[in-house]
Design an enzyme around this catalytic site. Structure first.
Site, PDB file in Angstrom:
ATOM      1  N   SER A   1       0.847  -1.197   0.000  1.00 15.12           N
ATOM      2  CA  SER A   1       0.000   0.000   0.000  1.00 15.12           C
ATOM      3  C   SER A   1       0.879   1.241   0.000  1.00 15.12           C
ATOM      4  O   SER A   1       1.654   1.479   0.932  1.00 15.12           O
ATOM      5  CB  SER A   1      -0.895   0.007   1.240  1.00 15.12           C
ATOM      6  OG  SER A   1      -1.477   1.288   1.367  1.00 15.12           O
TER       7      SER A   1
ATOM      8  N   HIS B   1      -1.325  -1.156  -4.251  1.00 19.01           N
ATOM      9  CA  HIS B   1      -2.596  -0.772  -3.639  1.00 19.01           C
ATOM     10  C   HIS B   1      -2.575   0.738  -3.418  1.00 19.01           C
ATOM     11  O   HIS B   1      -1.700   1.269  -2.734  1.00 19.01           O
ATOM     12  CB  HIS B   1      -2.743  -1.532  -2.324  1.00 19.01           C
ATOM     13  CG  HIS B   1      -4.033  -1.327  -1.623  1.00 19.01           C
ATOM     14  ND1 HIS B   1      -5.151  -2.094  -1.862  1.00 19.01           N
ATOM     15  CD2 HIS B   1      -4.397  -0.435  -0.664  1.00 19.01           C
ATOM     16  CE1 HIS B   1      -6.131  -1.699  -1.093  1.00 19.01           C
ATOM     17  NE2 HIS B   1      -5.713  -0.686  -0.351  1.00 19.01           N
TER      18      HIS B   1
ATOM     19  N   ASP C   1      -4.677   3.971  -2.111  1.00 20.81           N
ATOM     20  CA  ASP C   1      -5.804   4.357  -1.257  1.00 20.81           C
ATOM     21  C   ASP C   1      -6.212   5.801  -1.523  1.00 20.81           C
ATOM     22  O   ASP C   1      -5.494   6.733  -1.161  1.00 20.81           O
ATOM     23  CB  ASP C   1      -5.389   4.237   0.214  1.00 20.81           C
ATOM     24  CG  ASP C   1      -5.150   2.799   0.624  1.00 20.81           C
ATOM     25  OD1 ASP C   1      -6.108   2.022   0.609  1.00 20.81           O
ATOM     26  OD2 ASP C   1      -3.997   2.451   0.949  1.00 20.81           O
TER      27      ASP C   1
ATOM     28  N   MET D   1      -8.688   8.735  -0.473  1.00 25.97           N
ATOM     29  CA  MET D   1      -9.540   9.098   0.676  1.00 25.97           C
ATOM     30  C   MET D   1     -10.036  10.524   0.505  1.00 25.97           C
ATOM     31  O   MET D   1      -9.281  11.402   0.073  1.00 25.97           O
ATOM     32  CB  MET D   1      -8.733   9.010   1.973  1.00 25.97           C
ATOM     33  CG  MET D   1      -8.093   7.661   2.213  1.00 25.97           C
ATOM     34  SD  MET D   1      -7.316   7.608   3.837  1.00 25.97           S
ATOM     35  CE  MET D   1      -6.467   6.030   3.739  1.00 25.97           C
TER      36      MET D   1
ATOM     37  N   HIS E   1      -8.299   1.566  -4.210  1.00 25.26           N
ATOM     38  CA  HIS E   1      -9.239   1.404  -3.094  1.00 25.26           C
ATOM     39  C   HIS E   1      -9.833   2.771  -2.795  1.00 25.26           C
ATOM     40  O   HIS E   1      -9.153   3.640  -2.248  1.00 25.26           O
ATOM     41  CB  HIS E   1      -8.457   0.822  -1.894  1.00 25.26           C
ATOM     42  CG  HIS E   1      -9.271   0.673  -0.653  1.00 25.26           C
ATOM     43  ND1 HIS E   1      -8.690   0.448   0.587  1.00 25.26           N
ATOM     44  CD2 HIS E   1     -10.607   0.704  -0.435  1.00 25.26           C
ATOM     45  CE1 HIS E   1      -9.646   0.359   1.496  1.00 25.26           C
ATOM     46  NE2 HIS E   1     -10.818   0.522   0.909  1.00 25.26           N
TER      47      HIS E   1
ATOM     48  N   MET F   1     -11.933   5.168  -0.840  1.00 23.94           N
ATOM     49  CA  MET F   1     -12.617   5.441   0.438  1.00 23.94           C
ATOM     50  C   MET F   1     -13.254   6.814   0.298  1.00 23.94           C
ATOM     51  O   MET F   1     -12.826   7.797   0.917  1.00 23.94           O
ATOM     52  CB  MET F   1     -11.605   5.369   1.584  1.00 23.94           C
ATOM     53  CG  MET F   1     -11.247   3.928   1.935  1.00 23.94           C
ATOM     54  SD  MET F   1      -9.691   3.776   2.819  1.00 23.94           S
ATOM     55  CE  MET F   1      -8.585   3.748   1.433  1.00 23.94           C
TER      56      MET F   1
ATOM     57  N   MET G   1     -11.965  -5.288   5.225  1.00 18.96           N
ATOM     58  CA  MET G   1     -11.134  -4.370   6.015  1.00 18.96           C
ATOM     59  C   MET G   1     -10.819  -5.022   7.362  1.00 18.96           C
ATOM     60  O   MET G   1     -11.721  -5.443   8.089  1.00 18.96           O
ATOM     61  CB  MET G   1     -11.871  -3.048   6.274  1.00 18.96           C
ATOM     62  CG  MET G   1     -11.982  -2.097   5.103  1.00 18.96           C
ATOM     63  SD  MET G   1     -10.448  -1.555   4.301  1.00 18.96           S
ATOM     64  CE  MET G   1      -9.432  -0.987   5.652  1.00 18.96           C
TER      65      MET G   1
ATOM     66  N   GLY H   1      -8.839   4.493   6.870  1.00 16.13           N
ATOM     67  CA  GLY H   1      -8.451   5.894   7.038  1.00 16.13           C
ATOM     68  C   GLY H   1      -6.966   6.094   7.271  1.00 16.13           C
ATOM     69  O   GLY H   1      -6.427   7.126   6.890  1.00 16.13           O
ATOM     70  N   PHE H   2      -6.315   5.120   7.871  1.00 19.00           N
ATOM     71  CA  PHE H   2      -4.912   5.322   8.242  1.00 19.00           C
ATOM     72  C   PHE H   2      -4.125   4.023   8.101  1.00 19.00           C
ATOM     73  O   PHE H   2      -4.676   2.939   8.302  1.00 19.00           O
ATOM     74  CB  PHE H   2      -4.804   5.810   9.695  1.00 19.00           C
ATOM     75  CG  PHE H   2      -5.561   7.088   9.926  1.00 19.00           C
ATOM     76  CD1 PHE H   2      -4.986   8.321   9.596  1.00 19.00           C
ATOM     77  CD2 PHE H   2      -6.852   7.065  10.410  1.00 19.00           C
ATOM     78  CE1 PHE H   2      -5.696   9.503   9.774  1.00 19.00           C
ATOM     79  CE2 PHE H   2      -7.577   8.238  10.592  1.00 19.00           C
ATOM     80  CZ  PHE H   2      -6.998   9.460  10.277  1.00 19.00           C
ATOM     81  N   GLY H   3      -2.833   4.173   7.810  1.00 22.70           N
ATOM     82  CA  GLY H   3      -1.930   3.036   7.826  1.00 22.70           C
ATOM     83  C   GLY H   3      -1.446   2.783   9.247  1.00 22.70           C
ATOM     84  O   GLY H   3      -1.660   3.605  10.149  1.00 22.70           O
TER      85      GLY H   3
ATOM     86  N   ASP I   1      -7.114  -6.076   4.104  1.00 24.65           N
ATOM     87  CA  ASP I   1      -6.436  -4.775   4.123  1.00 24.65           C
ATOM     88  C   ASP I   1      -6.445  -4.186   5.531  1.00 24.65           C
ATOM     89  O   ASP I   1      -7.504  -3.895   6.081  1.00 24.65           O
ATOM     90  CB  ASP I   1      -7.172  -3.843   3.143  1.00 24.65           C
ATOM     91  CG  ASP I   1      -6.507  -2.484   2.989  1.00 24.65           C
ATOM     92  OD1 ASP I   1      -5.407  -2.285   3.523  1.00 24.65           O
ATOM     93  OD2 ASP I   1      -7.117  -1.623   2.312  1.00 24.65           O
ATOM     94  N   GLY I   2      -5.228  -3.998   6.055  1.00 24.35           N
ATOM     95  CA  GLY I   2      -5.076  -3.331   7.346  1.00 24.35           C
ATOM     96  C   GLY I   2      -4.370  -4.194   8.378  1.00 24.35           C
ATOM     97  O   GLY I   2      -4.850  -5.261   8.732  1.00 24.35           O
ATOM     98  N   GLY I   3      -3.202  -3.720   8.799  1.00 20.97           N
ATOM     99  CA  GLY I   3      -2.496  -4.394   9.891  1.00 20.97           C
ATOM    100  C   GLY I   3      -1.878  -5.735   9.531  1.00 20.97           C
ATOM    101  O   GLY I   3      -1.568  -6.542  10.409  1.00 20.97           O
TER     102      GLY I   3
HETATM  103  C1  DX5 Z   1      -6.349   1.957   5.414  1.00 23.21           C
HETATM  104  C2  DX5 Z   1      -5.965   1.585   4.016  1.00 23.21           C
HETATM  105  C3  DX5 Z   1      -4.898   0.589   3.939  1.00 23.21           C
HETATM  106  C4  DX5 Z   1      -3.605   0.973   4.604  1.00 23.21           C
HETATM  107  C5  DX5 Z   1      -3.043  -0.282   5.173  1.00 23.21           C
HETATM  108  O1  DX5 Z   1      -7.531   2.653   5.399  1.00 23.21           O
HETATM  109  O2  DX5 Z   1      -7.070   1.084   3.287  1.00 23.21           O
HETATM  110  O3  DX5 Z   1      -4.651   0.152   2.596  1.00 23.21           O
HETATM  111  O4  DX5 Z   1      -2.662   1.562   3.765  1.00 23.21           O
HETATM  112  O5  DX5 Z   1      -1.911   0.050   5.876  1.00 23.21           O
HETATM  113  P1  DX5 Z   1      -1.263  -0.942   6.931  1.00 23.21           P
HETATM  114  O6  DX5 Z   1      -0.828  -2.160   6.193  1.00 23.21           O
HETATM  115  O7  DX5 Z   1      -0.122  -0.139   7.462  1.00 23.21           O
HETATM  116  O8  DX5 Z   1      -2.305  -1.245   7.986  1.00 23.21           O
HETATM  117 ZN    ZN Z   2      -6.590   0.166   1.325  1.00 23.34          ZN
END
Ligand code: DX5
Ligand code: ZN
Length: 230
Positions: free
Chosen positions: A13, A38, A40, A42, A71, A73, A142, A147-149, A180-182
């Site tokens: 991402s 990927h 994102d 937003m 993606h 959002m 999700m 919203g955030f990495g 997606d996420g974490g």
């Molecule tokens: C969060 C995004 C993700 C994000 C994942 O809203 O959709 O794609 O970049 O980041 P990580 O892998 O750091 O959780």
């Molecule tokens: Zn994403």
């Protein structure tokens, strides 16, 4: 839970990449052997953060032949899917929660020649996809609130991946599940075992000391699961 039968893709991402040096960051993850990028987008309304729109996607398109997994959002994503496709998106994933017309939009994305993805937030039940199954190329589950990495993986997402896989197996077995996420080395095997086909990884790749090596280690872990199966 079972080991994967198919090829599992890794999608770094770019949200966690350094945009001051984006061409180099993309080359770096390409050299580690990733499968797609990927991206994102937003809007500060659907999620409490802002990133980029079509102009950036179009400019990035010049830097790589990797498939772009966009993606969205954003609220009312139907306003923008044509422009994202024109900018170079190969897969366009919008949120179930962001439009009342999911069925129409999935069909429209396919009509543009892109793969149609639908994302569900942690609080959205997988059963809501039941009348959309045949229209879907990819379900994005999700595993954090969008919203955030760099957020912590929500374990419940694994149950949802397995539920979605069961739904797809009956009526649309070729559709993919993206998580997606974490996601990182600590949990990617569990995500794959639950049924994930595409693993998004932001912070765990770009925040690591050696991103190409992190990607290679991710691939080794996935291959390891496949060996166990034989
Ligand atoms: C969060 C995004 C993700 C994000 C994942 O809203 O959709 O794609 O970049 O980041 P990580 O892998 O750091 O959780
Ligand atoms: Zn994403």
């Amino acid at each position: 839970m079972s080991a994967p039968r198919r090829y599992v893709k890794i999608a770094p991402s770019l949200l966690s990449a350094d945009f001051a040096d984006i061409a180099d960051q993309i080359r770096m993850v390409e050299s580690g052997g990733c499968d797609e990028l990927h991206l994102d987008s937003m809007d500060g309304v659907f999620v409490p953060n802002l990133t980029w729109g079509m102009k950036i996607v179009k400019d990035l398109r010049k830097l790589t032949a990797l498939p772009f997994d966009c993606h969205l959002m954003i609220v009312q994503p139907e306003r923008y899917v044509d422009a994202f496709r024109e900018a170079g998106a190969d897969i366009i994933t919008f949120h179930y929660e962001a439009t009342p017309h999911q069925h129409r939009l999935l069909r429209h994305i396919r009509s543009l020649g892109a793969k149609a993805g639908i994302a569900i937030n942690p609080g959205t039940p997988s059963a809501l996809l039941v009348d959309l199954i045949e229209e879907i190329d990819r379900v994005l589950v999700m595993s954090v609130n969008p919203g955030f990495g760099g957020q912590t993986f929500i374990d419940r997402a694994l149950v949802k991946v397995a539920e979605v896989r069961a739904l797809l197996n009956v009526r649309n077995p070729v559709a993919e599940i993206e998580v997606d996420g974490g996601i990182g080395l600590a949990n990617l095997e569990r995500a794959v075992q639950a049924g994930a086909d595409v693993l998004v990884a932001g912070n765990s790749v770009f925040g690591s000391e050696d991103p190409p090596e992190t990607l290679r280690e991710m691939r080794r872990r996935i291959d390891g699961l496949q060996k166990q199966r034989r």
